[in-house]
Design a protein around this motif. Structure first.
Motif, mmCIF file in Angstrom:
data_model
loop_
_atom_site.group_PDB
_atom_site.id
_atom_site.type_symbol
_atom_site.label_atom_id
_atom_site.label_comp_id
_atom_site.label_asym_id
_atom_site.label_seq_id
_atom_site.Cartn_x
_atom_site.Cartn_y
_atom_site.Cartn_z
ATOM 1 N N ALA A 63 0.834 -1.209 0.000
ATOM 2 C CA ALA A 63 0.000 0.000 0.000
ATOM 3 C C ALA A 63 0.865 1.253 0.000
ATOM 4 O O ALA A 63 2.007 1.250 0.455
ATOM 5 C CB ALA A 63 -0.913 0.005 1.216
ATOM 6 N N ASN A 64 0.307 2.347 -0.523
ATOM 7 C CA ASN A 64 0.980 3.639 -0.528
ATOM 8 C C ASN A 64 0.436 4.479 0.616
ATOM 9 O O ASN A 64 -0.693 4.963 0.556
ATOM 10 C CB ASN A 64 0.759 4.348 -1.863
ATOM 11 N N LEU A 65 1.244 4.635 1.682
ATOM 12 C CA LEU A 65 0.861 5.421 2.851
ATOM 13 C C LEU A 65 1.774 6.631 3.003
ATOM 14 O O LEU A 65 2.007 7.122 4.102
ATOM 15 C CB LEU A 65 0.918 4.563 4.105
ATOM 16 N N ARG A 66 2.247 7.127 1.895
ATOM 17 C CA ARG A 66 3.164 8.270 1.936
ATOM 18 C C ARG A 66 2.471 9.470 2.594
ATOM 19 O O ARG A 66 1.338 9.828 2.255
ATOM 20 C CB ARG A 66 3.587 8.639 0.514
ATOM 21 N N SER A 67 3.136 10.046 3.583
ATOM 22 C CA SER A 67 2.650 11.217 4.335
ATOM 23 C C SER A 67 1.333 10.949 5.066
ATOM 24 O O SER A 67 0.603 11.879 5.399
ATOM 25 C CB SER A 67 2.486 12.438 3.410
ATOM 26 N N ALA A 68 1.021 9.685 5.310
ATOM 27 C CA ALA A 68 -0.206 9.347 6.043
ATOM 28 C C ALA A 68 -0.062 9.705 7.519
ATOM 29 O O ALA A 68 1.034 9.728 8.074
ATOM 30 C CB ALA A 68 -0.524 7.871 5.890
ATOM 31 N N HIS A 69 -1.202 9.968 8.153
ATOM 32 C CA HIS A 69 -1.229 10.323 9.571
ATOM 33 C C HIS A 69 -1.718 9.114 10.371
ATOM 34 O O HIS A 69 -2.886 8.741 10.305
ATOM 35 C CB HIS A 69 -2.157 11.519 9.793
ATOM 36 N N LEU A 70 -0.787 8.515 11.130
ATOM 37 C CA LEU A 70 -1.091 7.294 11.882
ATOM 38 C C LEU A 70 -0.845 7.478 13.377
ATOM 39 O O LEU A 70 -0.632 6.511 14.104
ATOM 40 C CB LEU A 70 -0.238 6.136 11.354
ATOM 41 N N GLN A 71 -0.917 8.715 13.828
ATOM 42 C CA GLN A 71 -0.634 8.989 15.231
ATOM 43 C C GLN A 71 -1.571 8.215 16.155
ATOM 44 O O GLN A 71 -2.781 8.203 15.962
ATOM 45 C CB GLN A 71 -0.792 10.495 15.531
ATOM 46 N N THR A 72 -0.968 7.590 17.164
ATOM 47 C CA THR A 72 -1.659 6.823 18.208
ATOM 48 C C THR A 72 -2.590 5.732 17.654
ATOM 49 O O THR A 72 -3.497 5.260 18.346
ATOM 50 C CB THR A 72 -2.455 7.740 19.173
ATOM 51 N N ALA A 73 -2.371 5.316 16.418
ATOM 52 C CA ALA A 73 -3.150 4.203 15.863
ATOM 53 C C ALA A 73 -2.643 2.889 16.442
ATOM 54 O O ALA A 73 -1.465 2.749 16.772
ATOM 55 C CB ALA A 73 -3.043 4.189 14.341
ATOM 56 N N ASP A 74 -3.535 1.907 16.553
ATOM 57 C CA ASP A 74 -3.145 0.584 17.037
ATOM 58 C C ASP A 74 -2.846 -0.291 15.821
ATOM 59 O O ASP A 74 -3.749 -0.726 15.110
ATOM 60 C CB ASP A 74 -4.271 -0.034 17.864
ATOM 61 N N LEU A 75 -1.537 -0.538 15.572
ATOM 62 C CA LEU A 75 -1.070 -1.295 14.416
ATOM 63 C C LEU A 75 -0.570 -2.677 14.813
ATOM 64 O O LEU A 75 0.217 -3.290 14.089
ATOM 65 C CB LEU A 75 0.048 -0.519 13.718
ATOM 66 N N THR A 76 -1.041 -3.186 15.938
ATOM 67 C CA THR A 76 -0.624 -4.501 16.408
ATOM 68 C C THR A 76 -0.897 -5.566 15.342
ATOM 69 O O THR A 76 -2.003 -5.660 14.808
ATOM 70 C CB THR A 76 -1.379 -4.873 17.706
ATOM 71 N N ASN A 77 0.140 -6.325 15.026
ATOM 72 C CA ASN A 77 0.057 -7.425 14.042
ATOM 73 C C ASN A 77 -0.267 -6.962 12.619
ATOM 74 O O ASN A 77 -0.549 -7.802 11.752
ATOM 75 C CB ASN A 77 -0.982 -8.481 14.458
ATOM 76 N N ALA A 78 -0.235 -5.665 12.352
ATOM 77 C CA ALA A 78 -0.517 -5.185 11.002
ATOM 78 C C ALA A 78 0.622 -5.569 10.063
ATOM 79 O O ALA A 78 1.790 -5.627 10.455
ATOM 80 C CB ALA A 78 -0.714 -3.673 11.005
ATOM 81 N N ASN A 79 0.279 -5.816 8.818
ATOM 82 C CA ASN A 79 1.262 -6.244 7.822
ATOM 83 C C ASN A 79 1.510 -5.114 6.818
ATOM 84 O O ASN A 79 0.644 -4.812 5.994
ATOM 85 C CB ASN A 79 0.761 -7.497 7.101
ATOM 86 N N PHE A 80 2.705 -4.486 6.904
ATOM 87 C CA PHE A 80 3.089 -3.402 6.008
ATOM 88 C C PHE A 80 4.204 -3.837 5.053
ATOM 89 O O PHE A 80 4.942 -3.013 4.534
ATOM 90 C CB PHE A 80 3.580 -2.194 6.814
ATOM 91 N N GLU A 81 4.336 -5.103 4.826
ATOM 92 C CA GLU A 81 5.441 -5.593 3.998
ATOM 93 C C GLU A 81 5.403 -4.933 2.610
ATOM 94 O O GLU A 81 4.396 -4.990 1.903
ATOM 95 C CB GLU A 81 5.374 -7.110 3.855
ATOM 96 N N GLY A 82 6.519 -4.291 2.268
ATOM 97 C CA GLY A 82 6.627 -3.646 0.970
ATOM 98 C C GLY A 82 5.815 -2.373 0.830
ATOM 99 O O GLY A 82 5.721 -1.805 -0.271
ATOM 100 N N ALA A 83 5.240 -1.872 1.916
ATOM 101 C CA ALA A 83 4.418 -0.658 1.848
ATOM 102 C C ALA A 83 5.293 0.587 1.828
ATOM 103 O O ALA A 83 6.425 0.585 2.313
ATOM 104 C CB ALA A 83 3.461 -0.600 3.033
ATOM 105 N N ASN A 84 4.766 1.673 1.267
ATOM 106 C CA ASN A 84 5.469 2.949 1.223
ATOM 107 C C ASN A 84 4.930 3.850 2.327
ATOM 108 O O ASN A 84 3.804 4.342 2.238
ATOM 109 C CB ASN A 84 5.280 3.618 -0.142
ATOM 110 N N LEU A 85 5.750 4.040 3.384
ATOM 111 C CA LEU A 85 5.376 4.886 4.513
ATOM 112 C C LEU A 85 6.280 6.114 4.586
ATOM 113 O O LEU A 85 6.467 6.697 5.653
ATOM 114 C CB LEU A 85 5.468 4.090 5.812
#
Length: 303
Positions: free
Chosen positions: A231-253
């Motif tokens: 996924a493309n998450l460039r400049s995304a706002h993820l403050q205080t999000a719960d990303l437990t066990n999330a899969n960002f393999e190969g993602a653009n952050l």
């Protein structure tokens, strides 16, 4: 109540229910539930009070839900309400002795208790008709299980809606609002979600693989077990999000803000985290193999 003798009504009846005015027919009031108190009143068997406002029959009850009662008598359809709303409607149904409506409400409540899947309030065809207009709002509506793939839903406001297991694959959701939605298990494969707002949303177990979430706001969202592969998450706002066990393999952050985010056991293998804001983030249990961290703000981060 007193017996009413030799009293006739015209076929059109005007009612004042606790101050709320309604207009219906004798046929509606007497045929839907022939054994009810309403049927008895308007067949001339029970005394009714006349409203000082000439031409109205006054009934001293709360008129908030009386439109639902009339619709039930007309169509035999139980309205969609909250549990609190059903509780209020049941009190009125008991007063008017509408046994069929009481059975219908109890059936709906039993299905909810049993955890049966709720039917969506709108169909795909309904959605297509609605989105032909600008500034569409579907706030608080139940869409559970609908196929909304490949539709142009840009700028639509879904805030507070139920979106469980909805299919949004390849949909255009540019600048759509998903504030505080329940979208658990929904599919957003390759959807356009640029500049969308998911603040406070529940996306537990949702799949956003290949989605374009550039500059999207996912602040305070529940993203546990989400799939963001590629996924493309460039400049995304993820403050205080719960990303437990999330899969960002190969993602653009690149340039994403993850301040205060929970990344316990998150998969960031091969992810682009260049210039991402990771200050004081706990990365100890995150998987960062082959991740790009050039220029990332890691001040105070636990690794």
């Amino acid at each position: 109540m007193q017996i009413m003798k030799d009293h006739t009504f015209s076929s059109l009846i005007r009612l004042n229910i606790g101050g709320k005015k309604f207009c219906t027919t004798i046929d509606t009031l007497t045929r839907g539930e022939p054994d009810s108190m309403l049927a008895a009143m308007f067949r001339g068997r029970l005394m009714v009070s006349e409203d000082p406002d000439k031409g109205y029959v006054f009934i001293d009850r709360d008129g908030k839900h009386f439109r639902h009662i009339l619709n039930w008598l007309r169509d035999g359809v139980v309205p969609t309400l909250t549990d609190a709303g059903y509780s209020e409607l049941m009190r009125e149904a008991e007063y008017y002795q509408l046994l069929g409506l009481l059975e219908g409400i109890n059936s709906v409540l039993n299905k909810r208790k049993e955890g049966n899947e709720l039917d969506a309030e709108l169909t795909r065809a309904d959605i297509i008709k609605c989105i032909q207009y600008k500034k569409v709002k579907f706030r608080g509506i139940n869409f559970s299980g609908l196929d909304l793939s490949k539709l142009d839903l840009s700028y639509v406001d879904f805030s507070y809606a139920s979106l469980q297991n909805v299919l949004f694959s390849h949909a255009n959701l540019l600048c759509a609002k998903f504030r505080d939605v329940d979208a658990e298990g929904s599919i957003f494969h390759n959807a356009t979600l640029r500049e969308c707002e998911f603040t406070g949303a529940n996306l537990r177990g949702a799949s956003l693989a290949g989605a374009n979430l550039q500059s999207a706001t996912l602040q305070d969202a529940c993203l546990v077990d989400c799939n963001f592969c590629g996924a493309n998450l460039r400049s995304a706002h993820l403050q205080t999000a719960d990303l437990t066990n999330a899969n960002f393999e190969g993602a653009n952050l690149e340039g994403a803000n993850l301040k205060g985010a929970k990344l316990n056991n998150a998969n960031l293998k091969g992810a682009n985290l260049q210039r991402a804001y990771l200050r004081r983030v706990n990365l100890q249990n995150a998987h960062l193999e082959d991740a790009k961290l050039d220029g990332a703000n890691l001040l105070g981060a636990i690794r």
